[in-house]
Design a protein around this motif. Sequence first.
Motif, PDB file in Angstrom:
ATOM      1  N   ASN A  67       0.857  -1.317  -0.210  1.00 27.07           N
ATOM      2  CA  ASN A  67      -0.067   0.080   0.099  1.00 27.07           C
ATOM      3  C   ASN A  67       0.974   1.202  -0.079  1.00 27.07           C
ATOM      4  O   ASN A  67       1.588   1.297   0.828  1.00 27.07           O
ATOM      5  CB  ASN A  67      -0.898   0.120   1.105  1.00 27.07           C
ATOM      6  N   GLN A  75       3.186   8.396  -5.401  1.00 29.83           N
ATOM      7  CA  GLN A  75       4.442   7.944  -5.145  1.00 29.83           C
ATOM      8  C   GLN A  75       4.544   6.607  -5.652  1.00 29.83           C
ATOM      9  O   GLN A  75       5.821   5.875  -6.172  1.00 29.83           O
ATOM     10  CB  GLN A  75       4.580   8.053  -3.431  1.00 29.83           C
TER      11      GLN A  75
ATOM     12  N   ASN B 407       3.508   4.169   5.230  1.00 25.89           N
ATOM     13  CA  ASN B 407       3.172   4.477   3.719  1.00 25.89           C
ATOM     14  C   ASN B 407       4.010   3.565   3.142  1.00 25.89           C
ATOM     15  O   ASN B 407       3.965   3.792   1.756  1.00 25.89           O
ATOM     16  CB  ASN B 407       3.158   5.885   3.388  1.00 25.89           C
ATOM     17  N   ASN B 408       4.937   2.812   3.498  1.00 24.21           N
ATOM     18  CA  ASN B 408       6.349   2.313   2.746  1.00 24.21           C
ATOM     19  C   ASN B 408       6.741   3.142   1.952  1.00 24.21           C
ATOM     20  O   ASN B 408       6.997   3.328   0.803  1.00 24.21           O
ATOM     21  CB  ASN B 408       5.604   1.263   1.764  1.00 24.21           C
ATOM     22  N   SER B 409       7.255   4.444   2.516  1.00 21.52           N
ATOM     23  CA  SER B 409       7.617   5.396   1.852  1.00 21.52           C
ATOM     24  C   SER B 409       8.885   5.981   2.224  1.00 21.52           C
ATOM     25  O   SER B 409       9.132   6.333   3.720  1.00 21.52           O
ATOM     26  CB  SER B 409       6.801   6.696   1.785  1.00 21.52           C
ATOM     27  N   PHE B 411      10.225   8.791   1.490  1.00 21.59           N
ATOM     28  CA  PHE B 411      10.059  10.143   1.843  1.00 21.59           C
ATOM     29  C   PHE B 411       9.785  10.528   3.429  1.00 21.59           C
ATOM     30  O   PHE B 411       9.911  11.510   3.995  1.00 21.59           O
ATOM     31  CB  PHE B 411       8.830  10.707   0.735  1.00 21.59           C
TER      32      PHE B 411
END
Lengths: 321, 508
Positions: A67, A75, B407-409, B411
């Motif tokens: 997700n 993104q 968010n698996n991010s 950033f």
Amino acid sequence: MKRFSSLLMASLVALGLCVAPAGAAPNYPAKPINMLCVFGPGGAADLGLRVVAEYATKHGFTMNVVNMPGGSGTQAAMQVLNSRPDGYNVVFGSTSFVTLPMMKRLGYTIDDFIPVADITDMPLTFCVRSDSGINSFDEWMALAEKNPGQYNYGSPGSITSQRQFLSVLLKDKFPNASVNHVPYASGHEVNTALLGNELKAAFGVPGTNQNYLKSGEFKLLAVTSDKRLPEYPDAPTFAELYGDKYYWVSFHGIFVKKGTPEEIVKKLSDIVGQALADPEVIEKFNKIGITANYRNYKDFVPFLDNVKAQSVEALTLLGLI
Amino acid sequence: MDIVLSAIATALSPACLLANGVGVALGIIFGALPGLTAAMGVALIMPLTFNMPTVEAFSALLGMYCGAVYGGSITAILVGTPGTVAAAATMLEGPGLTARGESKKALDMATIASFIGGTFSCIMLIILSPLLAKAATAFGAQDYFAVAIFGMAVVASLASSSAIKGGIAALLGLYISTIGTDPIYGDLRNTFDIPQLFSGLPLVPVLVGLFAVGQILVTMEQAFVKNSQSSINVEISRKGLSLKDLTSNAYNFLRSSIIGTVVGIIPATGVGTASYIAYSTARSASKTPELYGKGVLEGIAATESSNNAVTGGALIPLLTLGVPGDIVVAIMLGALMIQGLVPGPLLFTEHPDVVYGIFTALGVSNILMLVMGLMAVRPLAKVLLVPTTILMPAVLTLCIVGGYAVNNSTFDLYIVFAFGILGYLMAKINMPASPLLLSMILSPIAETNFRRALVISDGDYSVFVTSPISLGVLLVTLGVIVRTVLVEIRTRRKLAEAEEQFVSDSVQ
């Protein structure tokens, strides 16, 4: 020794296959596929994707759902664009995946992706309170025209499919009506506001409205699908009322980076098709409250062209592009 | 009724009990360790709960919350430094009792008072929230606006001890909340064309940075640079609590629990406020106020029952209106959304299983806290002996994992570090971080509903005063603001007088 050298040769060939350009791809998928979902976990669309991924994993396509709701889904899109076009990074997106690059400078557009397969379409449902005494969309519009500014509707966001659809319909068929759009953060909040008599109508999707439609508190006036919904046979479609132009659904499908070999696209599209024809998958979809609307990689293209045209018209009308 | 029973059964299932127990134990440790707070603990374990079923996730989160609010008292009593802000008032009495060799008595009182306060507020939550949820369907956009503005006025009034610094922090929070997509028209604001900012700054990385990383940096600096690692004695005396100690405090428990629950319900105020109000109320009601400050059990009974009573109170507006009652449940709001649940009146009709599961989990947390507090306080207190230099890097690793996992991010990790540095700098200049977070959460509620109310009324501003709920709340808000300004003027005047006095003294 002979045996050893043949083993060595075989390993070299195998190694060669691994480093060979993905273009050949006879053994796709050789590793797990990342399914980047632009929604947070737990929503109807995310759950649907997980059902498909589970099926595919059982049939030789190991799929990991990741997700990535950050940046309104941009993104996830960027991660796909930054990876090799080898079919191992797939993005699962919806209408905003098409419209967002039209409105904002993102450095990419929908044309940087190849559509692979549509998984589920959600029609839009226009509901009023049952005790309002309003029985048709025309009646609602007649009241709205009589009371300018007093008839509003809520939808789950600021630039939603619902708002885009209605602004086009109003311009075409009811140019004199002044109807305010009230944005909420989710379909649940829209329901709350209609229950609290704050709104005159809730414009949502079947999944979020169904509890109140079934309990009889809400009444479905019209729906944007191509056929009437089997659960609500009395509610007409907008297409029946005003013409085929008003068939307008929110798609949820998968895309890969442009340049991905057609064989891979076809393989991915086929496994999704196989999943969506499976009775067990369909039953799980029903439980989630969504329908399986498989479109393969060829049929998805003209469908998306229509979505683009609809979006351009609506967003221009709203002054957003 | 079946749904309620099955919800209770879910919350009592082995998986949920385990999650709850781990939450409580970790919470007590987080609360006890200076530098680690309830907000930080909840923000850190939240990413671990994403894949759990809802009730299990909330068992862990609520256990953490209750445990951490209680755990602070251990350090306050044994070491004389507050483990968390919740225990700051407990610190006024605890060390005195420890010095007299009555630490076990003080700890048991803190445990039982926390249990009573927590359980009282849990019962209030069960009674009040379904009623409020029913009433909340009548809440319109203008009413939500009024409630959010009330919360912001309270934030401003609380910051008045260092009004300017608190105000700056709150304004910073306001600015940060404008980053992202405009909630009504969908335009972009302050995103500088960075796509990652289009949906605004993600809450969890901001929290983890501000409350965890910032605090870790401060603690590490003290440990490494100033080398202030002091030897801590965590020996606990033998003598326990007598029944009379409890019965004589019965009224005190009730009063403090009510104070805690009410403070919990009021948006933006939390455990720190509750324990100070309960402490000063107990002192003014006491027959022996002169003993306060030297180590009285009454004081601990008041602070600990009130701060744990905040837990249930703060959940009431969160579940019924989606307006968090304090910082920790503001973080839980994120957990609720990630589970695909929207707080509000409909939560009670659409997901009664979840609501009653949460109620039960909170009750279980309090029972587990009581058991662990009475049985395991000796081993748990030993964590205070773990050197900061080992502990803090481990927690920092958790922060990074947690910040990424939402968010698996990647950033988001930049956000964690940026806010970590901001949190560190704010701590260095004694600027409180909670006004920033609270205004960051409340101002979007205020803005969205203000504009939404005007769209609904077709531009008619009178809706804010014609709705009785909105009018009432706005009047109370006005009262809070007037009072804050008056208090501020009075303190300024006193300061000015003192200064004049000082100047004229020195001239003579």
